[in-house]
Motif scaffolding. Structure first.
Motif, PDB file in Angstrom:
ATOM      1  N   PHE A 102      40.136   9.569 -38.116  1.00 25.13           N
ATOM      2  CA  PHE A 102      39.679   8.196 -38.280  1.00 25.13           C
ATOM      3  C   PHE A 102      39.805   7.422 -36.974  1.00 25.13           C
ATOM      4  N   VAL A 103      40.960   7.547 -36.330  1.00 24.90           N
ATOM      5  CA  VAL A 103      41.164   6.844 -35.062  1.00 24.90           C
ATOM      6  C   VAL A 103      40.133   7.320 -34.032  1.00 24.90           C
ATOM      7  N   GLY A 104      39.858   8.618 -34.023  1.00 27.32           N
ATOM      8  CA  GLY A 104      38.854   9.162 -33.123  1.00 27.32           C
ATOM      9  C   GLY A 104      37.478   8.582 -33.398  1.00 27.32           C
ATOM     10  N   ASP A 105      37.106   8.548 -34.684  1.00 24.71           N
ATOM     11  CA  ASP A 105      35.804   8.014 -35.079  1.00 24.71           C
ATOM     12  C   ASP A 105      35.663   6.544 -34.691  1.00 24.71           C
ATOM     13  N   VAL A 106      36.743   5.783 -34.952  1.00 22.99           N
ATOM     14  CA  VAL A 106      36.706   4.350 -34.664  1.00 22.99           C
ATOM     15  C   VAL A 106      36.527   4.121 -33.169  1.00 22.99           C
ATOM     16  N   SER A 107      37.284   4.865 -32.359  1.00 26.68           N
ATOM     17  CA  SER A 107      37.172   4.702 -30.905  1.00 26.68           C
ATOM     18  C   SER A 107      35.755   4.990 -30.461  1.00 26.68           C
ATOM     19  N   HIS A 108      35.202   6.053 -31.031  1.00 27.96           N
ATOM     20  CA  HIS A 108      33.840   6.437 -30.674  1.00 27.96           C
ATOM     21  C   HIS A 108      32.844   5.321 -31.034  1.00 27.96           C
ATOM     22  N   GLU A 109      33.015   4.745 -32.226  1.00 27.08           N
ATOM     23  CA  GLU A 109      32.090   3.707 -32.686  1.00 27.08           C
ATOM     24  C   GLU A 109      32.203   2.422 -31.861  1.00 27.08           C
ATOM     25  N   SER A 142      31.521  -7.369 -37.133  1.00 24.72           N
ATOM     26  CA  SER A 142      31.163  -6.878 -38.465  1.00 24.72           C
ATOM     27  C   SER A 142      31.685  -5.453 -38.649  1.00 24.72           C
ATOM     28  N   LEU A 143      31.704  -4.684 -37.563  1.00 20.68           N
ATOM     29  CA  LEU A 143      32.257  -3.325 -37.635  1.00 20.68           C
ATOM     30  C   LEU A 143      33.750  -3.377 -37.986  1.00 20.68           C
ATOM     31  N   ILE A 144      34.461  -4.255 -37.319  1.00 16.92           N
ATOM     32  CA  ILE A 144      35.900  -4.372 -37.573  1.00 16.92           C
ATOM     33  C   ILE A 144      36.146  -4.866 -39.008  1.00 16.92           C
ATOM     34  N   GLU A 145      35.355  -5.846 -39.430  1.00 11.21           N
ATOM     35  CA  GLU A 145      35.484  -6.375 -40.789  1.00 11.21           C
ATOM     36  C   GLU A 145      35.255  -5.253 -41.815  1.00 11.21           C
ATOM     37  N   GLU A 146      34.227  -4.428 -41.569  1.00 10.30           N
ATOM     38  CA  GLU A 146      33.928  -3.342 -42.509  1.00 10.30           C
ATOM     39  C   GLU A 146      35.007  -2.257 -42.491  1.00 10.30           C
ATOM     40  N   MET A 147      35.591  -2.039 -41.325  1.00 12.40           N
ATOM     41  CA  MET A 147      36.670  -1.050 -41.267  1.00 12.40           C
ATOM     42  C   MET A 147      37.873  -1.534 -42.080  1.00 12.40           C
ATOM     43  N   LEU A 148      38.138  -2.837 -42.000  1.00 15.10           N
ATOM     44  CA  LEU A 148      39.219  -3.396 -42.813  1.00 15.10           C
ATOM     45  C   LEU A 148      38.912  -3.255 -44.299  1.00 15.10           C
ATOM     46  N   GLN A 149      37.653  -3.501 -44.645  1.00 16.57           N
ATOM     47  CA  GLN A 149      37.256  -3.362 -46.054  1.00 16.57           C
ATOM     48  C   GLN A 149      37.447  -1.923 -46.538  1.00 16.57           C
ATOM     49  N   LEU A 150      37.116  -0.977 -45.658  1.00 12.97           N
ATOM     50  CA  LEU A 150      37.276   0.438 -46.028  1.00 12.97           C
ATOM     51  C   LEU A 150      38.758   0.765 -46.246  1.00 12.97           C
ATOM     52  N   THR A 151      39.592   0.290 -45.342  1.00 10.58           N
ATOM     53  CA  THR A 151      41.035   0.527 -45.473  1.00 10.58           C
ATOM     54  C   THR A 151      41.551  -0.090 -46.765  1.00 10.58           C
ATOM     55  N   ARG A 152      41.099  -1.318 -47.047  1.00  9.14           N
ATOM     56  CA  ARG A 152      41.538  -1.972 -48.282  1.00  9.14           C
ATOM     57  C   ARG A 152      41.039  -1.213 -49.507  1.00  9.14           C
ATOM     58  N   ALA A 153      39.802  -0.710 -49.431  1.00 10.31           N
ATOM     59  CA  ALA A 153      39.249   0.034 -50.566  1.00 10.31           C
ATOM     60  C   ALA A 153      40.087   1.277 -50.832  1.00 10.31           C
TER      61      ALA A 153
END
Ligand code: ADP
Length: 270
Positions: free
Chosen positions: A38-45, A87-98
């Motif tokens: 996940f950390v790898g994917d996020v850095s890439h994005e 919006s990317l960061i907001e969506e990542m937070l939403q995913l973590t919360r989900a």
């Protein structure tokens, strides 16, 4: 990798304990691997928007002071990119919360019909060139035990995608019905559709069939993974049925609150 406990021959109890311990170890290791991924994917994005912003800052630095056109365009582009990052960061937070939702701790009771109508209205308002048609075969008192916010989120993601990936026919259908145990909500579009190979991957985080196309429409590849995890967290299912070139159908199934349980006659809101 971490040390596993070997089996001691002869003592069943110790062997059982060792097995349990090893299984836990495997689980922890799988979890750590997922986090690393996940950390790898996020850095890439995050790399793309940062590179774009850097590029525009460079342009500004070199020519922005003398050229009002460069100044204007680069400022606009850089702030647009910052917005996308947001919006990317907001969506990542939403995913973590989900991923953290524990449905057994959720007491909120949500009226399905009312939420569907509200979401359809707001999507229709946002996209006036579309016809968002809904067919809700469901009494007013059909409810689910989940937060209103989560049900809204799921529906918004599916309707938003249906609009985003439509082509000529600017029409989206939502139908909903219920059995005594579950509700079904189907969101259908007549757009570009999804190939069978991609259908297997669209619920993976950051997966986009066409990166450029999704990006141009503001997509981060997280919407469906958020929706999928939310639906799963509440004991439901999210499936896709699609034909390339003719359209897609996303189907949500969620358990209803059984009307035969006397305690649930009082529909309280938390
Ligand atoms: P995105 O933010 O890119 O839309 P999603 O996770 O919501 O991310 O969707 C993942 C990918 O699945 C999209 O990029 C798109 O390629 C495809 N997709 C999702 N919904 C649809 C749809 N209704 N029709 C066609 N393709 C879709």
């Amino acid at each position: 990798s971490a040390a596993r406990i070997p089996n001691f021959s002869g003592n069943d109890e110790i062997n059982d304990l060792a097995d349990q311990f090893n299984q836990m170890l495997d689980q922890v290791q799988r979890y750590i691997e997922q986090q690393k991924q996940f950390v790898g994917d996020v850095s890439h994005e995050l790399r793309t928007p940062v590179a774009v912003i850097e590029g525009h800052l460079n342009l500004l630095n070199r020519w922005g002071k003398d050229d009002p056109e460069v100044l204007d365009e680069s400022l606009k582009a850089a702030s647009q990119e910052a917005e996308r990052m947001n919006s990317l960061i907001e969506e990542m937070l939403q995913l973590t919360r989900a991923e953290q939702v524990e449905s057994k701790n959720v007491q909120e009771i949500t009226d399905v019909r009312e939420v569907i109508m509200g979401v359809v209205d707001s999507i229709q308002m946002l996209h006036q060139d579309f016809s968002i048609l809904s067919d809700i075969e469901m009494n007013a008192d059909v409810s689910v035990r989940m937060t209103r916010n989560h049900l809204e989120q799921i529906l918004i993601i599916l309707l938003d995608n249906a609009v985003k990936y439509s082509t000529k026919r600017k029409e989206v259908h939502l139908s909903a019905d219920t059995t005594p145990q579950e509700i079904h909500i189907v969101v259908q579009d007549f757009g570009m559709g999804i190939s069978p190979e991609s259908q297997q991957r669209i619920f993976d985080r950051f997966y986009r069939v066409d990166k450029a196309r999704s990006r141009e429409r503001g997509g981060n590849g997280l919407g469906l993974s958020i929706a999928y995890r939310l639906v799963k967290a509440y004991g439901g299912q999210l499936t896709v049925d699609s034909v390339e070139g003719s359209g897609s159908m996303f189907k949500v199934t969620l358990p209803t609150i059984s009307e035969s349980i006397p305690e649930s006659t009082d529909h309280e809101e938390d």
